[in-house]
Design an enzyme around this catalytic site. Structure first.
Site, mmCIF file in Angstrom:
data_model
loop_
_atom_site.group_PDB
_atom_site.id
_atom_site.type_symbol
_atom_site.label_atom_id
_atom_site.label_comp_id
_atom_site.label_asym_id
_atom_site.label_seq_id
_atom_site.Cartn_x
_atom_site.Cartn_y
_atom_site.Cartn_z
ATOM 1 N N ASN A 110 0.843 -1.207 0.000
ATOM 2 C CA ASN A 110 0.000 0.000 0.000
ATOM 3 C C ASN A 110 0.877 1.256 0.000
ATOM 4 O O ASN A 110 1.949 1.279 0.592
ATOM 5 C CB ASN A 110 -0.880 -0.001 1.254
ATOM 6 C CG ASN A 110 -1.793 1.208 1.332
ATOM 7 O OD1 ASN A 110 -2.428 1.580 0.343
ATOM 8 N ND2 ASN A 110 -1.860 1.832 2.502
ATOM 9 N N HIS A 112 1.084 5.078 1.240
ATOM 10 C CA HIS A 112 0.472 5.926 2.272
ATOM 11 C C HIS A 112 1.180 7.283 2.314
ATOM 12 O O HIS A 112 2.413 7.331 2.364
ATOM 13 C CB HIS A 112 0.548 5.238 3.638
ATOM 14 C CG HIS A 112 -0.166 6.014 4.697
ATOM 15 N ND1 HIS A 112 -1.546 6.030 4.796
ATOM 16 C CD2 HIS A 112 0.294 6.837 5.656
ATOM 17 C CE1 HIS A 112 -1.892 6.831 5.794
ATOM 18 N NE2 HIS A 112 -0.800 7.330 6.329
ATOM 19 N N SER A 139 5.177 6.659 2.469
ATOM 20 C CA SER A 139 5.636 5.306 2.790
ATOM 21 C C SER A 139 4.966 4.295 1.878
ATOM 22 O O SER A 139 3.825 4.485 1.445
ATOM 23 C CB SER A 139 5.250 4.933 4.238
ATOM 24 O OG SER A 139 5.727 5.890 5.153
ATOM 25 N N ASP A 148 -2.573 0.503 7.887
ATOM 26 C CA ASP A 148 -1.315 1.211 7.653
ATOM 27 C C ASP A 148 -0.190 0.741 8.588
ATOM 28 O O ASP A 148 0.716 1.510 8.921
ATOM 29 C CB ASP A 148 -1.511 2.743 7.785
ATOM 30 C CG ASP A 148 -2.525 3.272 6.783
ATOM 31 O OD1 ASP A 148 -2.592 2.733 5.664
ATOM 32 O OD2 ASP A 148 -3.262 4.218 7.132
HETATM 33 C C1 GRF Z 1 -2.594 9.306 -2.787
HETATM 34 O O1 GRF Z 1 -2.154 10.471 -2.164
HETATM 35 C C2 GRF Z 1 -2.498 8.149 -1.851
HETATM 36 O O2 GRF Z 1 -1.377 8.170 -1.027
HETATM 37 C C3 GRF Z 1 -3.758 8.360 -1.057
HETATM 38 O O3 GRF Z 1 -4.719 8.669 -2.027
HETATM 39 C C4 GRF Z 1 -4.094 9.374 -3.075
HETATM 40 C C5 GRF Z 1 -4.461 8.717 -4.369
HETATM 41 O O4 GRF Z 1 -4.268 9.541 -5.467
HETATM 42 N N1 GRF Z 1 -4.060 7.282 -0.175
HETATM 43 P P1 GRF Z 1 -4.468 8.985 -6.942
HETATM 44 O O5 GRF Z 1 -5.873 8.393 -7.057
HETATM 45 O O6 GRF Z 1 -3.415 7.943 -7.198
HETATM 46 O O7 GRF Z 1 -4.312 10.173 -7.836
#
Ligand code: GRF
Length: 192
Positions: A110, A112, A139, A148
């Site tokens: 994932n 994050h 991360s 997470d």
């Molecule tokens: C990213 O910032 C990710 O870390 C978070 O959601 C956002 C997703 O953006 N959990 P995208 O859909 O890849 O543009």
């Protein structure tokens, strides 16, 4: 040449999905060729759907609102991933809590938007922006039962500058994500 198959899960804009597709799909590296065998989205109107189609991959839509429980949704997810033959699943902006049923069946990583273990959960960008910390970052970690909380694989950070506007902070987070996620997936798969 060994072919390594991955699945990508997303929920919204899909900018990380797009970077993964551009950098990895059908690309040959030293020890393998990477193929994105499935993209899966839980929101039928997500902008990322068109981004996947642009690479010739019709996303599988598994709308979470149509399932009576988190477990039932996760069973459908697991079934689709197993059927795709993916050996690694990448959560790239996939905004659902996953149950132990998912983590027991699927090897997943994932993305994050904070320096874990700080700022877990859905408000990470805002919380790290508002914190007194002088650095922030992102991360990539293995998905475990704890939200997470799985083993950290890679991180990247930057320094906040005095008076940094939230928009610049957020843009920096996304720029780092777009670099580090494809690179990390490649490093995990491109091994002897
Ligand atoms: C990213 O910032 C990710 O870390 C978070 O959601 C956002 C997703 O953006 N959990 P995208 O859909 O890849 O543009």
């Amino acid at each position: 040449m060994v072919i390594k198959k991955i699945a990508i899960l997303f929920s919204g804009t899909g900018s990380n999905l797009e970077k993964l597709l551009a950098f990895l799909h059908q690309q040959t590296f030293e020890h393998c060729k990477i193929e994105v065998v499935a993209t899966i989205c839980n929101r039928p109107n997500a902008a990322g759907i068109e981004k996947s189609r642009a690479y010739g991959i019709e996303p599988i839509i598994i709308d979470h609102t149509r399932y009576a429980s988190r477990e039932a949704f996760d069973e459908a997810l697991v079934e689709a991933i197993v059927k795709s033959g993916a050996e690694l699943t990448v959560l790239a902006g996939f905004m659902r809590f996953l149950t132990p049923y998912f983590t027991e069946h699927i090897k997943a990583i994932n993305l994050h938007p904070s320096l874990l273990p700080l700022f877990k959960g859905g408000n990470a960008i805002k919380e790290s922006f508002e914190s007194p910390m002088k650095v922030a970052g992102i991360s990539i970690h293995y998905v475990s039962e704890e939200l997470d909380g799985g083993e950290i694989i890679a991180q990247r950070c930057f320094e906040k500058y005095e008076g940094m506007p939230f928009e610049d902070f957020e843009a920096k987070i996304h720029a780092l994500e777009h670099e580090l996620l494809p690179e990390t997936v490649k490093n995990l798969l491109n091994r002897n």
